[in-house]
Design an enzyme around this catalytic site. Structure first.
Site, PDB file in Angstrom:
ATOM      1  N   GLY A 129      -2.566 -50.378  -6.696  1.00 21.49           N
ATOM      2  CA  GLY A 129      -2.380 -50.703  -5.286  1.00 21.49           C
ATOM      3  C   GLY A 129      -3.113 -51.966  -4.888  1.00 21.49           C
ATOM      4  CB  THR A 130      -5.580 -52.608  -2.193  1.00 22.39           C
ATOM      5  OG1 THR A 130      -6.652 -51.733  -2.569  1.00 22.39           O
ATOM      6  CG2 THR A 130      -4.685 -51.951  -1.147  1.00 22.39           C
ATOM      7  CG  LEU A 131      -8.706 -52.183  -6.655  1.00 24.09           C
ATOM      8  CD1 LEU A 131      -9.208 -50.910  -7.334  1.00 24.09           C
ATOM      9  CD2 LEU A 131      -9.823 -53.201  -6.521  1.00 24.09           C
ATOM     10  CD  GLU A 179      -9.820 -46.559  -4.702  1.00 28.74           C
ATOM     11  OE1 GLU A 179      -9.388 -46.074  -3.636  1.00 28.74           O
ATOM     12  OE2 GLU A 179      -9.280 -47.528  -5.261  1.00 28.74           O
TER      13      GLU A 179
END
Length: 156
Positions: free
Chosen positions: A27-29, A97
């Site tokens: 995802g955002t990583l 997270e």
């Protein structure tokens, strides 16, 4: 949530006793996404395409969530940290997270799973999965991301 067989046992560990596994990010990583540069730039030895089988991707409020489901597939990157950066990076990703080993309030659980590389070989990697209560809510009324790829959601 169906747990995998003992051959692919679920394991979540505190950072102090965690093996130095690569990370599967979805995802955002991922490269080009907001958290990649904040957390990973300059701290990785390699980043390569990977696939997590037996899982699907949901567009949870604000962030993606992986939920284990037979027959599914999630696309992402397999990230190997530089050895000198590993310990701190693991702590920072757990914090990002909001993962605390054993905490029932976790939104994600860090578990080790087999990830398929582009050449078809597999490697064990850390994956942040939706915690069981979150996974149950997503299965009941979540928005599944077709194709399992965060980067192509909404026709991007």
């Amino acid at each position: 949530m169906t747990l995998p067989s003992s051959s692919s046992s679920s394991s979540s560990s505190s950072s102090s006793s965690s093996p130095s596994l690569p990370f599967f990010v979805y995802g955002t990583l991922r490269p080009g996404e907001g958290n990649h540069d904040l957390f990973l730039r300059g701290r990785t030895r390699s980043e390569e395409p990977g696939r997590l089988t037996g899982a699907v991707l949901y567009d949870g409020p604000g962030y993606p969530y992986v939920v284990e489901q037979p027959g599914g597939e999630v696309r992402g990157e397999l990230v190997t940290a530089l050895p000198a950066a590993y310990g701190r990076l693991l702590l920072e990703l757990d914090r990002l997270e909001e993962y605390v080993p054993g905490d029932p309030r976790n939104l994600y659980e860090r578990v080790d799973r087999d990830v398929v590389r582009a050449d078809g070989s597999t490697v064990r990697a850390w994956v942040y999965l939706a915690a069981p209560p979150v996974a149950a809510r997503l299965r009941a009324r979540g928005r599944l991301i077709a194709g399992g790829d965060w980067l192509t959601r909404n026709g991007r």
